[in-house]
Design a protein around this motif. Sequence first.
Motif: not given
Length: 305
Positions: A90-91, A96-100, A190-191, A211-212
Amino acid sequence: MIEDGFIDDKGVAKRQEKYEIAPNMPPVCPSRMPWLIDGPPEGQQEVFQLVVYDNAKATSLAEMLVCNSFLDAETAAFGLFPEILPIGPLFADKELRKPVGQFWPEDVSCLEWLDAQSEGSVVYVAFGSFTIFDPRQFRELAEGLELTGRPFLWVVRPDFTSDVLGKAWFDEFQSRIAGKGMIVSWCPQQQVLAHPAVACFMSHCGWNSTMEAVRNGVPILCWPYFADQFTNRSYICDIWRTGLAVTLGDGVVTKEEVKSKLEQVIGDEGIAERVGMLRNAARRSIGEGGSSYENFQRFVTLLNE
């Protein structure tokens, strides 16, 4: 594990040898189970009981169990537990703009810094939001990164080590590595992992970070600390063979060990090949018709019923 005498009914290790759940699954160490967190034994036992209770309730009540993984990553585990459906990796979103899942302010200037580095040259170092280093280990890691001679991006949270380290020493270190290394308090991971300049990820092996890295085809130098991180290291080093692990020497990972293992991970052609194969498998799984894609559709259908 209780029936086989590896742990007692409170989750305490009774035997030290590793326990193999099934072939092609990482063996687990009874003294390094997820409930064996820092703190008094009473707290560990409460977490153990919570794990047992949650698992019992999940298997007896849930219509579906989903997880952030994919079939090729844990084939043996999903064969053993077919009721668990992987829907990952999942991402946040395709850009890849939103930090989670975290609230630290991100320093996006590191992305411009990465743009200025050569492809496949940068060591990315991050240990999540909980890991704490003692001052001696912090210095060894810092000097080990400096010894590599490679550009590195290092996430150092404000609470990453104690004040005993000394601001003067850290300021002097930063002046020495200026232009070669970049230190930030948090970054858009992620970025960063998707950036072509990144050659290797030194990680605590939390599952989201793992996973990333897998999804972006980045080899990992493993430095686990607690909970599931040791099992994740086993997947990386023993099952997927997409990374290596640091080794303690005299109670600390030395700067020489940091330099040596980073060079090994980055220079290993076999690791590079296997990283690419696992990345491709991850991307196929979430593509239309892939195993995770189909499992997610089943999940959506259940929610709509």
